[in-house]
Motif scaffolding. Structure first.
Motif, PDB file in Angstrom:
ATOM      1  N   PRO A 177       0.819  -1.199   0.000  1.00 19.27           N
ATOM      2  CA  PRO A 177       0.000   0.000   0.000  1.00 19.27           C
ATOM      3  C   PRO A 177       0.857   1.255   0.000  1.00 19.27           C
ATOM      4  CG  PRO A 177      -0.690  -1.537   1.696  1.00 19.27           C
ATOM      5  CD  PRO A 177       0.587  -2.040   1.161  1.00 19.27           C
ATOM      6  N   GLN A 221      -9.101   6.135   3.228  1.00 20.96           N
ATOM      7  CA  GLN A 221     -10.174   5.363   2.621  1.00 20.96           C
ATOM      8  C   GLN A 221     -10.966   4.646   3.695  1.00 20.96           C
ATOM      9  OE1 GLN A 221      -9.186   3.001  -0.786  1.00 20.96           O
ATOM     10  NE2 GLN A 221     -10.902   1.576  -0.468  1.00 20.96           N
ATOM     11  N   LEU A 263     -13.282   1.816   5.239  1.00 23.84           N
ATOM     12  CA  LEU A 263     -13.633   0.407   5.101  1.00 23.84           C
ATOM     13  C   LEU A 263     -14.783   0.113   6.049  1.00 23.84           C
ATOM     14  CD1 LEU A 263     -10.166  -1.429   5.051  1.00 23.84           C
ATOM     15  CD2 LEU A 263     -11.743  -1.128   3.134  1.00 23.84           C
ATOM     16  N   HIS A 271      -6.130   3.665   5.633  1.00 20.97           N
ATOM     17  CA  HIS A 271      -7.447   3.058   5.553  1.00 20.97           C
ATOM     18  C   HIS A 271      -8.028   3.050   6.965  1.00 20.97           C
ATOM     19  CE1 HIS A 271      -5.844   1.604   1.758  1.00 20.97           C
ATOM     20  NE2 HIS A 271      -7.055   1.192   1.404  1.00 20.97           N
ATOM     21  N   GLU A 316     -17.845  -2.042   2.218  1.00 16.37           N
ATOM     22  CA  GLU A 316     -16.716  -2.604   1.467  1.00 16.37           C
ATOM     23  C   GLU A 316     -16.473  -4.072   1.798  1.00 16.37           C
ATOM     24  OE1 GLU A 316     -17.103   1.196   0.876  1.00 16.37           O
ATOM     25  OE2 GLU A 316     -16.557   0.619   2.928  1.00 16.37           O
ATOM     26  N   THR A 349      -6.156  -2.112  -1.302  1.00 17.12           N
ATOM     27  CA  THR A 349      -6.985  -2.278  -0.099  1.00 17.12           C
ATOM     28  C   THR A 349      -6.960  -3.726   0.381  1.00 17.12           C
ATOM     29  OG1 THR A 349      -8.436  -0.446  -0.725  1.00 17.12           O
ATOM     30  CG2 THR A 349      -9.320  -2.059   0.827  1.00 17.12           C
TER      31      THR A 349
END
Length: 295
Positions: A20, A29, A31, A62, A85, A265
């Motif tokens: 990542p 991001q 999740l 994340h 997600e 991810t």
């Protein structure tokens, strides 16, 4: 014992340089993991998974949050619609969902196998119920719509050729509400699909005049296995009051993702869980044998 594939996957990602990247510090991001009832195992597992992922959130950028739900079917609907997600669901519920064969459902795939869940069939001790044929004329709780338990119940009753019209009273209670309904003699039969041993099942057996029904009359049927169920046992080690092991059926609890989830991810999830594996297993007895599926 299952083979742990997290570490191998994480190492492979590192070796290929597919790790990542550091994203914009102000744009992490999200999740979202849809789970189940806040009193249930899915929610517990979601918390532990998010806690593990979030430990390094400022590195991989994340941020994981847990969302409650009514269960597997709702989780898969949210995942397919893009409202989450990740989703925890029962393997058979996923199979039913995908069998609808539309564009959205085909976009889901299993990311990891978590643990097995057994079907508990609770019957009032005074109901004279010993097999599924005895359900006719009895008061029944099918479990709430949208739950993984409901998917199993609908499937098993169809297999046993039982219809709603066969019961004088049909309820759709959540896991907690079924306890009082059984204890107060408002229903004769109820169901619960969960890892074993389970606190809700233990409370029902301890508080109510209820027994667990042996499923020996159907576990040997080939069609049951063809529907995706495994033959399992509930034992005295699981629940006090069981004089001997009884036959049951089980399904797998799985972590599901959309095929559109980025490789970055997926790498974050795999790496975080690989690094936190020991803590995960210590904090949740249900995460002692998960298996990660990579491509």
């Amino acid at each position: 014992m299952r083979t742990y594939l997290f570490s191998a996957f994480a190492i492979a990602m590192l070796c290929t340089g597919n790790t990542p990247s550091i994203a914009n510090a102000y744009d992490p991001q999200l999740l979202r993991i849809t789970t189940g009832s806040v009193s249930g195992v899915y929610y517990e597992i979601g918390i532990e998974l998010c806690r593990t992922i979030n430990k390094r959130r400022y590195v991989h950028m994340h941020y994981c949050v847990v969302e409650g739900s009514s269960g597997s079917s709702e989780n898969l609907l949210k995942l397919a619609s893009g409202a989450s997600e990740l989703a925890i669901a029962q393997s058979n519920a996923l199979a039913v969902f995908i069998s609808n064969k539309n564009e959205t459902t085909n976009d889901l795939e299993v990311l990891a196998s978590l643990y097995n869940e057994a079907l508990h069939v609770f019957v009032r001790a005074d109901s004279n119920i010993a097999k599924f044929a005895d359900f006719k004329g009895k008061r029944i709780n099918l479990s709430e719509r949208g739950s993984g338990t409901r998917v199993v119940v609908d499937d098993i009753l169809e297999f046993a050729d039982l219809k709603k019209s066969d019961f004088p009273l049909v309820l759709e209670l959540d896991p907690i509400s079924q306890i009082s309904a059984l204890c107060e003699d408002r229903i004769d039969v109820s169901f619960w699909v969960s890892a074993t041993p389970n606190l809700i099942a233990s409370e029902i057996l301890d508080r109510c005049d209820v027994v667990l029904m042996d499923l020996a009359d159907i576990v040997g049927e080939q069609e049951i296995v063809a529907r995706g169920y495994k033959i399992s046992k509930l034992s005295p080690e699981d629940y006090r009051g069981l004089g001997a092991p009884i036959s049951s059926l089980s399904v797998e609890a799985v972590l599901v993702k959309s095929v559109h989830l980025s490789d970055e991810t997926v790498s974050v999830i795999a790496g975080s869980i690989s690094e936190g594996q020991v803590v995960l297993q210590r904090n949740s007895r249900f995460l002692g044998g998960f298996e990660f599926f990579d491509d």
